[in-house]
Enzyme design. Sequence first.
Site, PDB file in Angstrom:
ATOM      1  N   ARG A 105       0.558   3.788  -3.223  1.00  0.00           N
ATOM      2  CA  ARG A 105      -0.063   5.085  -2.929  1.00  0.00           C
ATOM      3  C   ARG A 105       0.972   6.200  -2.774  1.00  0.00           C
ATOM      4  O   ARG A 105       0.881   7.239  -3.426  1.00  0.00           O
ATOM      5  CB  ARG A 105      -0.904   4.993  -1.656  1.00  0.00           C
ATOM      6  CG  ARG A 105      -2.019   3.970  -1.722  1.00  0.00           C
ATOM      7  CD  ARG A 105      -3.016   4.202  -0.613  1.00  0.00           C
ATOM      8  NE  ARG A 105      -3.829   3.022  -0.337  1.00  0.00           N
ATOM      9  CZ  ARG A 105      -5.001   3.038   0.290  1.00  0.00           C
ATOM     10  NH1 ARG A 105      -5.499   4.185   0.701  1.00  0.00           N
ATOM     11  NH2 ARG A 105      -5.673   1.927   0.515  1.00  0.00           N
ATOM     12  N   GLU A 137     -12.734   0.410  -9.277  1.00  0.00           N
ATOM     13  CA  GLU A 137     -12.428  -0.576 -10.314  1.00  0.00           C
ATOM     14  C   GLU A 137     -13.377  -0.535 -11.511  1.00  0.00           C
ATOM     15  O   GLU A 137     -12.954  -0.672 -12.664  1.00  0.00           O
ATOM     16  CB  GLU A 137     -12.397  -1.979  -9.715  1.00  0.00           C
ATOM     17  CG  GLU A 137     -11.182  -2.270  -8.862  1.00  0.00           C
ATOM     18  CD  GLU A 137     -11.274  -1.633  -7.481  1.00  0.00           C
ATOM     19  OE1 GLU A 137     -10.224  -1.424  -6.845  1.00  0.00           O
ATOM     20  OE2 GLU A 137     -12.411  -1.324  -7.035  1.00  0.00           O
ATOM     21  N   GLU A 145       0.826  -1.210   0.000  1.00  0.00           N
ATOM     22  CA  GLU A 145       0.000   0.000   0.000  1.00  0.00           C
ATOM     23  C   GLU A 145       0.859   1.258   0.000  1.00  0.00           C
ATOM     24  O   GLU A 145       0.527   2.252  -0.655  1.00  0.00           O
ATOM     25  CB  GLU A 145      -0.948  -0.002   1.208  1.00  0.00           C
ATOM     26  CG  GLU A 145      -1.996  -1.090   1.204  1.00  0.00           C
ATOM     27  CD  GLU A 145      -3.132  -0.808   0.229  1.00  0.00           C
ATOM     28  OE1 GLU A 145      -3.157   0.288  -0.355  1.00  0.00           O
ATOM     29  OE2 GLU A 145      -3.992  -1.677   0.063  1.00  0.00           O
ATOM     30  N   ASP A 149      -5.500  -9.865  -7.323  1.00  0.00           N
ATOM     31  CA  ASP A 149      -5.844  -9.010  -8.464  1.00  0.00           C
ATOM     32  C   ASP A 149      -4.674  -8.389  -9.220  1.00  0.00           C
ATOM     33  O   ASP A 149      -4.470  -8.639 -10.403  1.00  0.00           O
ATOM     34  CB  ASP A 149      -6.833  -7.936  -8.025  1.00  0.00           C
ATOM     35  CG  ASP A 149      -6.399  -7.187  -6.765  1.00  0.00           C
ATOM     36  OD1 ASP A 149      -5.310  -7.475  -6.233  1.00  0.00           O
ATOM     37  OD2 ASP A 149      -7.152  -6.301  -6.310  1.00  0.00           O
TER      38      ASP A 149
END
Length: 735
Positions: free
Chosen positions: A272, A587, A268, A413
């Site tokens: 980010r 998404e 993350e 994913d």
Amino acid sequence: MNTRDPFNLRTGSTAFNLLQHSAARAATYTRQAGQQALEAGKQAFEDTGFAEGMSFAVPRNVPTFNDPSGVRRLEDSVWGSSGQSRFGGSSSGNGSVAEAISGVFGEKGLPMYKDKPYNYGTSMRKKKWFRTKRVPGTIFFLIVAYFYWFGWPWSGGDSKKKGSGGGSSWGFFSAVEEKVDWEERRESVRDAFKLSWKAYEDHGWGYDEYHPSSKSGRHMATGGLGWIIVDALDTMMLMNLTRELGHARQWISTSLTYDKDQDVNTFETTIRMLGGLLSAHYLQGTLPGMKPAEGSNDEDLYLEKASDLADRLLSAYESNSGVPYASVNLKTLKGIPSHADGGASSTAEATSLQLEMKYLAFLTGEATYWEKAEKVMQVVDNNGARDGLLPIFIYADQGIFRSNEIRLGSRGDSYYEYLIKQYYQTAKQEPIYLEMWDEALAGVRKHLITYSQPSNFTVLAERPSGLSGHISPKMDHLVCFMPGTIALGATGGLTVEEAKKLPSWSTKQEEEMELAVELMKTCWGMYKVTATGLAPEIAHFNIYDPPQMMRHGVLKGPETLDPADDADWKQDYIIKPADTHNLQRPETVESLFYMWRITGDEKYRNWGWEMFQSFVKHTLLEDGAGFSSIGDVNQIPPPSRDNMESFWLAETLKYFYLLFGPNDILPLSEVVLNTEAHPLPVFQPDKKRFKTGWTRIPRDPNGNLHPPEKTQEEVKKEVTKTVLVENEVASESAT
């Protein structure tokens, strides 16, 4: 509360001042004259009292900040409902008359965005005509309002039926609605961002978490880590919000430091923070007016912060295998195994760091970033996962998979997303990743694509017990990145029309585009099936028994989705009570953006506009303190979760803005967007002498690893080495 103004968007309200004019700007060119007449009747409508009874629930739940990694912490508790541990426009034919009217007046739909004067620029009206038609316009509106509230004579029922999308179609206006002003709609998104950002500035500045209902926030570490500010930098640049950007840049320059005794999630923080800083560095040199003055001390601010952060994150890669640990301490520079899942890292997290690290390596010339990221891909691929489908956990210290669960939702994913994007990021100089993508997509089609009944929606399902186990007809909203990624892989970011002219175009690409179109339809259905028009976190599906797999024959879902409560297609979707929350995820609009750019089919923009209106209608707080994730997409008004996710600013609103904007902004042939929607440029790695650095172990026809036969020279070297070792051992024993 004044029920005639359910959002409290009256004069003096920050939200009203910002949002008042935008919806009016978003009206179509051909409806502008009618819009004027409708606005003239607004007060008359309010005086009738028709709006009585509207309400907006005041949020009560404020989640606690108990995850030092700052990741999507709410997911772990709610995903338990599925028995699995998780980490974390409408088109003129699809909307409703209720939405059209409420969108104009801001009472139940899109609030009035009015940050420009009435006669500003392209929104200028012919006032003389307007005055002469004021009375007939008022009468017209009153008639429309009467039938909206008491039922349209052709609707056959209650026009405000829950879940029916208003009961009527947009057909009432479609006869005159011929052209949409997408620039006006894009401005509406920009205004939604400005409202979100101002609320954050006013009530949560510097915090890594922002709770809009309680007007509070939380730090991940003392002084904050820039979780919201850094994540939103490139969105502000794309929207040309120079004041907001200046404030953010000043905070980064004077307040942001990563020298903190704080554990953070490796993945993350990379996507980010590192991605956000690198993207800002790229865009400030690309977009006009974004770069500091020549000779400014802060000219390389973003790159310097990115390099410092990356150096700290490298400590996570110091495992025995090279697979990064789930977390890292920014000050002690120590990698930390996951506290759950037997200490294993998420496969997606370990393999979704490459775009950021490779671009930083190219910028700085530091090979370490490149080599660390590439090593991970080699270790993962050397496990020899069948048909390119990887289990969702991997042990960092051993470099081997844990369990055999397969899914393209959480924890799986972005591994697949980064395969094809690595290929395009490095100007197609690493064909190994195209090979891996093609293998994985073929595996998806063979093992995971099934169909729902009775309407034959395409479902990208899961295999909880591995490829030889049963299929689970479940789709996380996270899976909805796939339609756009499949389309990107098929055309390389070119339009279908352009791609079909290439000699490489074949039946394979045709079939992939068909899959993208059908899967996009399934994701859109996740929105249309709910009362709010917003998707749940997870959807399950009714499927055939035995399952009808894609390999048995391709099926196609319905061309249009009937909004009626009892529409047959709604039987295909199963929304479980614990999965009804919406976290403002990007998404689906991400895939709509890709599908629009690649196919040119305007229905994807229209779907996006409907989505945007639903977000504004159901997630904007009544006092304008921001937008919040919600607890139940089938409850109106929905309960607020009192959290404005950083990816609402970084991804969701950015993709809406790009979807409604010109196609020459961030052309897909020149940039790749990381999994947090941060654009990074395509570059030529050979200019810095970077290359993949590893080769795949060959596979047999069944996909099993098949190491090549060793040459006589290699065998001779191994024998010689063995003899030398044995002699050393014998010598030591004699001594």
